[in-house]
Write an enzyme that holds these catalytic residues in place. Structure first.
Site, PDB file in Angstrom:
ATOM      1  N   LYS A  13       0.871  -1.120  -0.014  1.00 52.88           N
ATOM      2  CA  LYS A  13       0.013  -0.058  -0.168  1.00 52.88           C
ATOM      3  C   LYS A  13       0.647   1.163   0.135  1.00 52.88           C
ATOM      4  CE  LYS A  13      -1.901  -0.735   4.035  1.00 52.88           C
ATOM      5  NZ  LYS A  13      -1.887  -2.152   4.452  1.00 52.88           N
ATOM      6  N   ARG A  88      -9.141   0.810   9.399  1.00 54.54           N
ATOM      7  CA  ARG A  88      -8.883  -0.590   9.784  1.00 54.54           C
ATOM      8  C   ARG A  88      -9.694  -1.220  10.497  1.00 54.54           C
ATOM      9  NH1 ARG A  88      -3.074   0.048   9.290  1.00 54.54           N
ATOM     10  NH2 ARG A  88      -1.659  -1.829   9.776  1.00 54.54           N
ATOM     11  N   ARG A 127      11.109  -7.908   5.198  1.00 46.11           N
ATOM     12  CA  ARG A 127      11.159  -6.370   5.583  1.00 46.11           C
ATOM     13  C   ARG A 127      11.871  -6.442   6.775  1.00 46.11           C
ATOM     14  NH1 ARG A 127       5.738  -3.055   4.870  1.00 46.11           N
ATOM     15  NH2 ARG A 127       5.165  -3.882   6.554  1.00 46.11           N
ATOM     16  N   ARG A 135      10.963  -0.353  12.578  1.00 51.30           N
ATOM     17  CA  ARG A 135       9.758  -1.148  12.396  1.00 51.30           C
ATOM     18  C   ARG A 135       9.937  -2.322  13.596  1.00 51.30           C
ATOM     19  NH1 ARG A 135       6.220   0.121   7.891  1.00 51.30           N
ATOM     20  NH2 ARG A 135       5.158  -1.725   8.834  1.00 51.30           N
ATOM     21  N   ARG A 146      -0.662 -10.156  13.655  1.00 48.04           N
ATOM     22  CA  ARG A 146      -0.971  -8.981  12.665  1.00 48.04           C
ATOM     23  C   ARG A 146      -1.865  -9.404  11.436  1.00 48.04           C
ATOM     24  NH1 ARG A 146       3.516  -5.563  10.263  1.00 48.04           N
ATOM     25  NH2 ARG A 146       1.806  -3.883  10.509  1.00 48.04           N
TER      26      ARG A 146
END
Ligand code: ADP
Length: 189
Positions: A13, A88, A127, A135, A146
């Site tokens: 995104k 969300r 990532r 992060r 998540r």
């Protein structure tokens, strides 16, 4: 043009939002980025948010809505905006509808970037390996949480926009350029 970019963690995104911002000169509103700014600035809100984000859970609707409400009435949103990582939860989607109605604005399109769960897990692990510093929420142990939270709290948002007939789904399992091309095609209509 006011858009929502929708998709699970790791769907791309943020990458697509930045491309659209450059192309259409509209602003990106990322609740994740806004929260990370608060965390880095060590504000009270940031301190609360960090614990929640690090566990992979969602920050409360109250905190998110007060951030969004302030952000969306700023003058740089006049030309349009892309919401990235928001709404969300169903509550956030409903509240957003009310805020926009009061401002005489609306969402033109919701763009869902669809990605298989297996590929997602691969991407997020990658990532996490590349940058673990900013992060903390990408650590692989909380990855499952998540995705669980996404399924439980965020997927209902998709149904909400589907019923309102503004949902469009793009295949996110293509290279970045092809995903962009599909989004641009969709925005021409
Ligand atoms: P990603 O792009 O990897 O999905 P984000 O950067 O959007 O993640 O968000 C990181 C974290 O910030 C989320 O896991 C959540 O804890 C919090 N967060 C971001 N946006 C929201 C939101 N709209 N509602 C609740 N929590 C949020």
């Amino acid at each position: 043009m006011n858009l929502i970019l929708f998709g699970p963690p790791g769907a791309g995104k943020g990458t697509q939002a930045k491309i659209l911002v450059d192309k259409f000169k509209i602003v990106q509103i990322s609740t994740g980025d806004m929260l990370r700014e608060e965390v880095n600035a060590r504000t009270d809100l940031g301190k609360v948010a960090k614990l929640i984000m690090d566990s992979g859970d969602l920050v409360s609707d109250e905190i998110i809505m007060s951030m969004i409400e302030k952000r969306i009435c700023k003058s740089d949103c006049e030309k349009g905006f892309i919401l990235d990582g928001f709404p969300r939860t169903l509550k956030q989607a409903v509240d957003l509808g009310e805020i926009l109605e009061n401002l005489n604005k609306k969402i033109n399109k919701v763009i869902e970037i669809n990605v298989d769960e297996e590929l997602l897990i691969e991407r997020i692990i990658q990532r996490a390996k590349e940058s673990n510093y900013n992060r903390g929420d990408d650590k692989t142990e909380i990855l499952k949480n998540r995705i669980f939270v996404y399924r439980k709290d965020t997927l209902p948002v998709l149904k909400y926009y589907k019923e309102r007939e503004i949902l469009n789904t793009i295949n996110g399992m293509q290279n970045i350029e092809k995903v962009t091309k599909d989004i641009l095609e969709l925005l021409k209509l």
